[in-house]
Design an enzyme around this catalytic site. Structure first.
Site, PDB file in Angstrom:
ATOM      1  CE1 TYR A   1      35.383  38.343  37.712  1.00  0.00           C
ATOM      2  CE2 TYR A   1      34.576  39.351  35.690  1.00  0.00           C
ATOM      3  CZ  TYR A   1      34.642  38.263  36.542  1.00  0.00           C
ATOM      4  OH  TYR A   1      33.967  37.109  36.234  1.00  0.00           O
ATOM      5  CB  VAL A   2      37.387  43.848  32.625  1.00  0.00           C
ATOM      6  CG1 VAL A   2      37.684  43.819  31.128  1.00  0.00           C
ATOM      7  CG2 VAL A   2      35.891  43.940  32.882  1.00  0.00           C
TER       8      VAL A   2
ATOM      9  CB  ILE B   1      26.512  31.777  34.941  1.00  0.00           C
ATOM     10  CG1 ILE B   1      27.210  31.763  33.576  1.00  0.00           C
ATOM     11  CG2 ILE B   1      26.189  30.369  35.419  1.00  0.00           C
ATOM     12  CD1 ILE B   1      26.419  31.182  32.427  1.00  0.00           C
TER      13      ILE B   1
ATOM     14  CE  LYS C   1      37.080  35.878  35.787  1.00  0.00           C
ATOM     15  NZ  LYS C   1      37.329  34.482  36.167  1.00  0.00           N
TER      16      LYS C   1
ATOM     17  N   GLY D   1      38.014  26.733  43.200  1.00  0.00           N
ATOM     18  CA  GLY D   1      36.674  27.284  43.402  1.00  0.00           C
ATOM     19  C   GLY D   1      35.623  26.209  43.187  1.00  0.00           C
TER      20      GLY D   1
HETATM   21  N1  NAD Z   1      28.378  33.730  37.419  1.00  0.00           N
HETATM   22  C1  NAD Z   1      28.635  34.432  36.338  1.00  0.00           C
HETATM   23  O1  NAD Z   1      27.745  35.084  35.755  1.00  0.00           O
HETATM   24  C2  NAD Z   1      30.041  34.455  35.771  1.00  0.00           C
HETATM   25  C3  NAD Z   1      30.252  35.127  34.566  1.00  0.00           C
HETATM   26  C4  NAD Z   1      31.536  35.169  34.024  1.00  0.00           C
HETATM   27  C5  NAD Z   1      32.581  34.526  34.676  1.00  0.00           C
HETATM   28  N2  NAD Z   1      32.339  33.881  35.841  1.00  0.00           N
HETATM   29  C6  NAD Z   1      33.476  33.235  36.487  1.00  0.00           C
HETATM   30  O2  NAD Z   1      33.177  31.902  36.799  1.00  0.00           O
HETATM   31  C7  NAD Z   1      33.939  31.490  37.938  1.00  0.00           C
HETATM   32  C8  NAD Z   1      33.034  30.865  38.976  1.00  0.00           C
HETATM   33  O3  NAD Z   1      32.129  31.864  39.421  1.00  0.00           O
HETATM   34  P1  NAD Z   1      30.730  31.537  40.122  1.00  0.00           P
HETATM   35  O4  NAD Z   1      29.722  32.402  39.472  1.00  0.00           O
HETATM   36  O5  NAD Z   1      30.509  30.076  40.202  1.00  0.00           O
HETATM   37  O6  NAD Z   1      30.997  32.189  41.551  1.00  0.00           O
HETATM   38  P2  NAD Z   1      30.857  31.619  43.028  1.00  0.00           P
HETATM   39  O7  NAD Z   1      31.197  32.759  43.918  1.00  0.00           O
HETATM   40  O8  NAD Z   1      29.551  30.914  43.229  1.00  0.00           O
HETATM   41  O9  NAD Z   1      32.019  30.539  43.074  1.00  0.00           O
HETATM   42  C9  NAD Z   1      33.364  30.930  43.082  1.00  0.00           C
HETATM   43  C10 NAD Z   1      34.120  29.929  43.915  1.00  0.00           C
HETATM   44  O10 NAD Z   1      35.486  30.340  43.934  1.00  0.00           O
HETATM   45  C11 NAD Z   1      35.932  30.323  45.267  1.00  0.00           C
HETATM   46  N3  NAD Z   1      37.011  31.284  45.481  1.00  0.00           N
HETATM   47  C12 NAD Z   1      36.930  32.629  45.412  1.00  0.00           C
HETATM   48  N4  NAD Z   1      38.117  33.171  45.712  1.00  0.00           N
HETATM   49  C13 NAD Z   1      38.954  32.130  45.988  1.00  0.00           C
HETATM   50  C14 NAD Z   1      40.311  32.040  46.374  1.00  0.00           C
HETATM   51  N5  NAD Z   1      41.055  33.133  46.559  1.00  0.00           N
HETATM   52  N6  NAD Z   1      40.847  30.817  46.563  1.00  0.00           N
HETATM   53  C15 NAD Z   1      40.115  29.693  46.404  1.00  0.00           C
HETATM   54  N7  NAD Z   1      38.812  29.719  46.040  1.00  0.00           N
HETATM   55  C16 NAD Z   1      38.245  30.932  45.841  1.00  0.00           C
HETATM   56  C17 NAD Z   1      34.711  30.699  46.093  1.00  0.00           C
HETATM   57  O11 NAD Z   1      34.880  30.351  47.458  1.00  0.00           O
HETATM   58  C18 NAD Z   1      33.627  29.926  45.375  1.00  0.00           C
HETATM   59  O12 NAD Z   1      33.502  28.610  45.851  1.00  0.00           O
HETATM   60  C19 NAD Z   1      34.669  32.738  38.429  1.00  0.00           C
HETATM   61  O13 NAD Z   1      35.985  32.741  37.940  1.00  0.00           O
HETATM   62  C20 NAD Z   1      33.872  33.864  37.819  1.00  0.00           C
HETATM   63  O14 NAD Z   1      34.659  35.028  37.637  1.00  0.00           O
HETATM   64  C21 NAD Z   1      31.094  33.820  36.410  1.00  0.00           C
END
Ligand code: NAD
Length: 252
Positions: free
Chosen positions: A160-161, A192, A164, A14
Site C-alpha cells: 500500500y505504501v 481518518i 501511495k 471511491g
Molecule cells: N481513512 C484513513 O485513515 C486514510 C488514511 C490515508 C489515506 N486514506 C486513503 O483515502 C482514500 C479513501 O479511503 P477511506 O478511508 O474513505 O476508505 P473507505 O473504504 O471508506 O472508502 C474507499 C472507497 O473506495 C472504494 N473502492 C475501493 N476499491 C475500489 C475499486 N477497485 N474501484 C472502485 N472503488 C473502489 C470503496 O468501495 C469505498 O467506497 C483511500 O485511497 C485511502 O487509501 C485513508
C-alpha cells in the site's frame, strides 16, 4: 446527448462512502454535479439520494478503477452526460495489511492496480478533455505513509505504501506535463475515521491520540474540505503540491 449546464462537474472515485462521499457532499454544497465511480452498489445508490437532496445531478459509475477499459468507458459516459469534467478526485483505495513475507504476487498486483494504476486510468480517461477545454484540476488521495512508511500497528503495510508513494510521483510528473491549464495536486491523509479504520482506531485509541498534536483523529470532512479548497480556490497558483492533513502527526 450531453446535458448543457453551467454547473461544474467533478468525478470522484471511491465516492460511495468515507472520504470520497464526504468530498462529494462538500462539492455538491459548492454547486457541483458529480460522477461517482465505485464498486459498492448500495452505497452508490444512497449517495445519489443524499447528493440529489443537495441539488446535484449524479451519474453512477459502478465498477472497479482497476478495470482500465471500464474506466475509459466511464470517462466517455461522463462526457456524454455532462459534456465536461472540471475536477477529478482519485480517491478509491484498498488497504493491504500483508507483509512482504505474507503477500502473494496476485495480491501485490491488485494493491498496485487499485491504489495506483486506477489513478492513471482515470487521468487517461479525463485529462484529454481537460486539456482541450484548457481547464481542469486533478486531486489525488495518497497517504502520510507514502513518506513515513507503515509500522506493525498500521492498517496497511509496504505494498500500500508503495502504491501511495507512486501517487506522489504521478502527481509531480503530471503537474509538469499537464500545465499550464490543468493542475495536479495530492493530499496525504493521516488517521481518518472511516469504515476502513474505525475498529483499529478503537483498539489503539490512547496511543493514537497521544501521537496527534491536534488531539483527535480526523473525520472524512477534514479531508473533504481540503479537496474542496483545491477544487475551487480562485485564483489558483498551486500545482504539483502535496498537502498532509493529519492533525500534525507527521511534521516533515
Ligand atoms: N481513512 C484513513 O485513515 C486514510 C488514511 C490515508 C489515506 N486514506 C486513503 O483515502 C482514500 C479513501 O479511503 P477511506 O478511508 O474513505 O476508505 P473507505 O473504504 O471508506 O472508502 C474507499 C472507497 O473506495 C472504494 N473502492 C475501493 N476499491 C475500489 C475499486 N477497485 N474501484 C472502485 N472503488 C473502489 C470503496 O468501495 C469505498 O467506497 C483511500 O485511497 C485511502 O487509501 C485513508
Amino acid at each position: 446527448m450531453a446535458v448543457t449546464s453551467d454547473k461544474p462537474v467533478a468525478v470522484i472515485t471511491g465516492g460511495a462512502r468515507g472520504i470520497g462521499r464526504a468530498a462529494a457532499v462538500a462539492l455538491a454544497r459548492r454547486g457541483f454535479d458529480l460522477a461517482l465511480a465505485d464498486r459498492l452498489l448500495d452505497d452508490l445508490a444512497s449517495a445519489v439520494a443524499e447528493l440529489g437532496a443537495l441539488g446535484a445531478e449524479v451519474l453512477q459509475l459502478p465498477g472497479s478503477v482497476a478495470d482500465y477499459e471500464g474506466v475509459q468507458e466511464h470517462g466517455r459516459a461522463v462526457m456524454e452526460r455532462f459534456g465536461r469534467v472540471d475536477v477529478l478526485v482519485n480517491n478509491a483505495g484498498m488497504p493491504q495489511p500483508k507483509t512482504l513475507v505474507e503477500i502473494t504476487e496476485r495480491e501485490y498486483d491488485e494493491t498496485i492496480a487499485v491504489n495506483l494504476k486506477g489513478c492513471f486510468a482515470w487521468c487517461k480517461a479525463v485529462a484529454p478533455a481537460m486539456l482541450e477545454r484548457k481547464r481542469g484540476r486533478i486531486i489525488n488521495i495518497s497517504s502520510v505513509s507514502a513518506t513515513m512508511g507503515a509500522g506493525p500497528n498500521a492498517v496497511s503495510r509496504f505494498a500500500y505504501v508503495t502504491a501511495k508513494a507512486g501517487i506522489l510521483g504521478l502527481t509531480r510528473g503530471l503537474s509538469k506535463e499537464l500545465a499550464p491549464h490543468v493542475t495536479v495536486n495530492a493530499i496525504c491523509p493521516g488517521a481518518i475515521r472511516t469504515t476502513l479504520t474505525s475498529a483499529l482506531f478503537e483498539q489503539r485509541r490512547e496511543q493514537l491520540l497521544a501521537s496527534i498534536p491536534l488531539g483527535r483523529v480526523g473525520e472524512p470532512e477534514d479531508i473533504a474540505e481540503v479537496i474542496a479548497f483545491l477544487a475551487t480556490v480562485t485564483p489558483n497558483f498551486i500545482t504539483g503540491e502535496v498537502i498532509d492533513v493529519d492533525g500534525g502527526q507527521y511534521v516533515n
